[in-house]
Design a protein around this motif. Structure first.
Motif, short mmCIF file in Angstrom:
data_model
loop_
_atom_site.label_atom_id
_atom_site.label_comp_id
_atom_site.label_asym_id
_atom_site.label_seq_id
_atom_site.Cartn_x
_atom_site.Cartn_y
_atom_site.Cartn_z
N UNK A 69 12.21 3.25 44.80
CA UNK A 69 10.83 3.32 45.27
C UNK A 69 10.52 1.98 45.94
N UNK A 70 10.44 1.99 47.28
CA UNK A 70 10.26 0.76 48.06
C UNK A 70 8.98 0.90 48.89
N UNK A 71 7.97 0.11 48.55
CA UNK A 71 6.68 0.16 49.25
C UNK A 71 6.48 -1.13 50.03
N UNK A 72 6.04 -1.03 51.27
CA UNK A 72 5.83 -2.21 52.10
C UNK A 72 4.44 -2.78 51.92
N UNK A 73 4.35 -4.11 51.97
CA UNK A 73 3.06 -4.79 51.94
C UNK A 73 2.24 -4.40 53.17
N UNK A 74 0.93 -4.28 53.02
CA UNK A 74 0.09 -3.96 54.19
C UNK A 74 0.10 -5.09 55.19
N UNK A 75 0.06 -4.74 56.46
CA UNK A 75 0.05 -5.74 57.53
C UNK A 75 -1.28 -5.67 58.28
N UNK A 76 -1.88 -6.83 58.55
CA UNK A 76 -3.14 -6.80 59.31
C UNK A 76 -2.88 -6.36 60.74
N UNK A 77 -3.86 -5.74 61.39
CA UNK A 77 -3.69 -5.36 62.80
C UNK A 77 -3.39 -6.58 63.66
N UNK A 78 -2.56 -6.38 64.68
CA UNK A 78 -2.21 -7.49 65.56
C UNK A 78 -3.45 -8.07 66.21
N UNK A 79 -3.51 -9.40 66.25
CA UNK A 79 -4.61 -10.08 66.90
C UNK A 79 -5.83 -10.26 66.03
N UNK A 80 -5.81 -9.70 64.81
CA UNK A 80 -6.98 -9.83 63.95
C UNK A 80 -6.77 -10.98 62.97
N UNK A 81 -7.87 -11.53 62.49
CA UNK A 81 -7.79 -12.59 61.50
C UNK A 81 -7.27 -12.02 60.18
N UNK A 82 -6.53 -12.85 59.47
CA UNK A 82 -5.96 -12.38 58.21
C UNK A 82 -7.05 -12.23 57.17
#
Length: 253
Positions: A69-82
């Protein structure tokens, strides 16, 4: 939740190149723990599977990769502030641990949550009462700091510098002034293909007596580090590859 370090060679090896043996950079305990885990929270599922295949060559995995069971960390939309992911999203990632499964956190290279994603999920694990266990492994930042000869008692990692030439020059001068005023080592990184541009900017905008350290490809074949005054760097320039991770540090001299 185990914080599982990985080798520093991800993304730095050409096609067909043989990676260094895991046993050269990771303790046996890390390999044993990684082989026994069946639930993962990761930065990149593809590279995590490649890492686990290398682990399997040393210690057989407890379960076939296709059953992990391998779940990826969420990624912020490109160009948006973290911004931190919502707690509900993090809770879903940590649900296997809350249900009693040991879970591994892994990033692309080195220590997860240090100059890599993962800190938010570690924070949430603590809030949910989960035990967090960091495992021993390579950290490019600490290796570079130790090799720099700079102040290891007081240092700061400032992440990435601006890409814009003017903003980057201003930030370099700001960090240099802070290093001179406080005696604190200032450390930074860049996307590998921008490494030559960052080195050129540092040499252009730092004062001649400021010390500059560059550590490139540490733990890899051909890895190196140099730590000199800017004036000496200019007298004896060193080419910096655009495909190998590097860590830069400055000190007031």
């Amino acid at each position: 939740m185990y914080l599982v370090p990985t080798p520093l060679d991800f993304g730095t090896l050409g096609a067909g190149a043989t990676p260094p043996p895991l046993t050269q950079v990771l303790p046996q305990q890390v390999l044993d723990v990684a082989a026994g885990l069946t639930h993962w929270v990761v930065e990149n599922a593809k590279t995590t599977r490649a890492f686990l295949k290398r682990v399997h060559a040393v210690v057989p995995l407890a379960r076939p990769l296709q059953e992990m069971v391998i779940a990826e960390l969420p990624r912020p939309p490109k160009g948006s502030a973290r911004t931190p992911p919502p707690d509900g999203q993090l809770d879903l990632l940590l649900q296997p641990a809350a249900a009693g499964h040991d879970i591994g956190l892994v990033s692309e290279a080195g220590m997860p949550a240090v100059a890599d994603p993962g800190a938010d999920v570690v924070r949430r694990a603590h809030e949910l009462g989960l035990q967090v266990v960091p495992l021993v492994g390579p950290s490019a930042l600490l290796l570079a700091l130790a090799a720099s000869g700079m102040n290891g008692q007081s240092f700061a990692f400032v992440g990435y510098l601006p890409v814009d030439d003017g903003a980057r020059a201003s930030r370099i001068r700001e960090l240099e002034a802070l290093a001179r005023r406080s005696g604190q080592t200032q450390m930074m990184i860049e996307t590998p293909y921008r490494n030559p541009a960052l080195l050129a900017a540092l040499l252009a905008h730092l004062q001649p007596t400021t010390r500059l350290s560059v550590a490139c490809g540490l733990t890899l074949n051909g890895g190196w580090n140099r730590s000199f005054a800017v004036s000496r760097w200019k007298q004896h320039p060193q080419a910096l590859p655009a495909d190998v991770p590097a860590v830069f540090a400055i000190h007031g001299g």
